[in-house]
Design a protein around this motif. Sequence first.
Motif, PDB file in Angstrom:
ATOM      1  N   ALA A 176       0.830  -1.199   0.000  1.00  0.00           N
ATOM      2  CA  ALA A 176       0.000   0.000   0.000  1.00  0.00           C
ATOM      3  C   ALA A 176       0.870   1.257   0.000  1.00  0.00           C
ATOM      4  N   GLU A 177       1.957   1.207   0.744  1.00  0.00           N
ATOM      5  CA  GLU A 177       2.858   2.363   0.809  1.00  0.00           C
ATOM      6  C   GLU A 177       3.493   2.652  -0.549  1.00  0.00           C
ATOM      7  N   TYR A 178       3.879   1.601  -1.265  1.00  0.00           N
ATOM      8  CA  TYR A 178       4.487   1.793  -2.581  1.00  0.00           C
ATOM      9  C   TYR A 178       3.484   2.435  -3.541  1.00  0.00           C
ATOM     10  N   ILE A 179       2.250   1.921  -3.552  1.00  0.00           N
ATOM     11  CA  ILE A 179       1.224   2.469  -4.446  1.00  0.00           C
ATOM     12  C   ILE A 179       0.942   3.934  -4.113  1.00  0.00           C
ATOM     13  N   LEU A 180       0.841   4.222  -2.823  1.00  0.00           N
ATOM     14  CA  LEU A 180       0.564   5.593  -2.387  1.00  0.00           C
ATOM     15  C   LEU A 180       1.688   6.539  -2.809  1.00  0.00           C
ATOM     16  N   ASP A 181       2.935   6.120  -2.584  1.00  0.00           N
ATOM     17  CA  ASP A 181       4.080   6.965  -2.940  1.00  0.00           C
ATOM     18  C   ASP A 181       4.202   7.142  -4.451  1.00  0.00           C
ATOM     19  N   TYR A 182       3.954   6.077  -5.202  1.00  0.00           N
ATOM     20  CA  TYR A 182       4.046   6.148  -6.661  1.00  0.00           C
ATOM     21  C   TYR A 182       3.012   7.128  -7.203  1.00  0.00           C
ATOM     22  N   CYS A 183       1.790   6.998  -6.717  1.00  0.00           N
ATOM     23  CA  CYS A 183       0.723   7.884  -7.194  1.00  0.00           C
ATOM     24  C   CYS A 183       0.989   9.329  -6.803  1.00  0.00           C
ATOM     25  N   TYR A 184       1.511   9.535  -5.608  1.00  0.00           N
ATOM     26  CA  TYR A 184       1.817  10.891  -5.160  1.00  0.00           C
ATOM     27  C   TYR A 184       2.881  11.534  -6.053  1.00  0.00           C
ATOM     28  N   LYS A 185       3.823  10.728  -6.484  1.00  0.00           N
ATOM     29  CA  LYS A 185       4.926  11.250  -7.290  1.00  0.00           C
ATOM     30  C   LYS A 185       4.489  11.599  -8.712  1.00  0.00           C
ATOM     31  N   TYR A 186       3.595  10.791  -9.294  1.00  0.00           N
ATOM     32  CA  TYR A 186       3.316  10.934 -10.722  1.00  0.00           C
ATOM     33  C   TYR A 186       1.940  11.491 -11.082  1.00  0.00           C
ATOM     34  N   LEU A 187       1.019  11.551 -10.140  1.00  0.00           N
ATOM     35  CA  LEU A 187      -0.292  12.122 -10.458  1.00  0.00           C
ATOM     36  C   LEU A 187      -0.215  13.649 -10.528  1.00  0.00           C
ATOM     37  N   PRO A 188      -1.105  14.282 -11.294  1.00  0.00           N
ATOM     38  CA  PRO A 188      -1.191  15.746 -11.261  1.00  0.00           C
ATOM     39  C   PRO A 188      -1.528  16.223  -9.856  1.00  0.00           C
ATOM     40  N   GLN A 189      -1.177  17.453  -9.555  1.00  0.00           N
ATOM     41  CA  GLN A 189      -1.357  17.965  -8.202  1.00  0.00           C
ATOM     42  C   GLN A 189      -2.825  18.119  -7.810  1.00  0.00           C
ATOM     43  N   ASP A 190      -3.738  18.107  -8.781  1.00  0.00           N
ATOM     44  CA  ASP A 190      -5.151  18.256  -8.445  1.00  0.00           C
ATOM     45  C   ASP A 190      -5.867  16.914  -8.274  1.00  0.00           C
ATOM     46  N   ILE A 191      -5.091  15.815  -8.252  1.00  0.00           N
ATOM     47  CA  ILE A 191      -5.625  14.494  -7.910  1.00  0.00           C
ATOM     48  C   ILE A 191      -4.725  13.908  -6.830  1.00  0.00           C
ATOM     49  N   GLN A 192      -5.302  13.521  -5.713  1.00  0.00           N
ATOM     50  CA  GLN A 192      -4.490  13.042  -4.591  1.00  0.00           C
ATOM     51  C   GLN A 192      -5.082  11.754  -4.011  1.00  0.00           C
ATOM     52  N   ILE A 193      -4.283  10.674  -4.019  1.00  0.00           N
ATOM     53  CA  ILE A 193      -4.667   9.450  -3.322  1.00  0.00           C
ATOM     54  C   ILE A 193      -4.364   9.652  -1.836  1.00  0.00           C
TER      55      ILE A 193
END
Length: 245
Positions: free
Chosen positions: A73-90
């Motif tokens: 879960a931590e890996y998925i959260l960190d990956y999404c935080y790094k690569y998603l646009p700033q207006d979408i947040q997991i």
Amino acid sequence: MKNIKLTLQYDGTRYKGWQKQKEEDNTIQGKLEALLSKMTEEEIQLHGCGRTDAGVHALNYVANFQTSKDLTAEYILDYCYKYLPQDIQIMQVEEVPLKFHARYNAKSKTYVYSIYNYKYRDVFNLKYATHVEEPLDIDKMREATKYLIGTHDFQSFTTLKSKTKSTVRTVHSINFTKDGDYINISYTGDGFLMNMVRIITGTLIEVGLGIIPPEEVEDIRDKKERKYAKAVAEAKGLFLKEVYY
């Protein structure tokens, strides 16, 4: 196989809504599926708790996907935080039973609509509230909601075109809160039809402005025709606040 539940928030201002479209990939689902597919090296199908229209925001949106990759879960959260646009947040990632489905298991939802009720606009909140210049009579708006709470056919309050899908829904509550010049209307129900909250809000604004009396809402509801509820509140004031399972 793992079933991953995501809880996320997004500013819907520049997106064409939640649902991925064949001719338009500028959607929340489209952005997330592309990123998750790249992360897992699999073709990911993301299931959302429901559709939100273009310009609508979410504070706690729920989605899920399945993957054969053993990712934390931590890996998925960190990956999404790094690569998603700033207006979408997991905000949260968790593994759930395979039978969990974000849409089909949802029991109810709460939406909040924000109105800025003052003569002059608030330039710092233009994207997140609808500006209504004339004073709104909240008591009359609240009176009108008694014709909407409960189980009814909301065909007058939706742009849904299907003749096979039911337009009966149960609205558990409609509540008003006032914070300075902001009026927030909270809707909780077992589910909402396409544009239903926005059309109801537009109708309540007409009641608050004295354009129609509160009791006319009952007549609009019972006619079961879209043409009688003419007003549609802007998308930018609407937020999906919570999904209940």
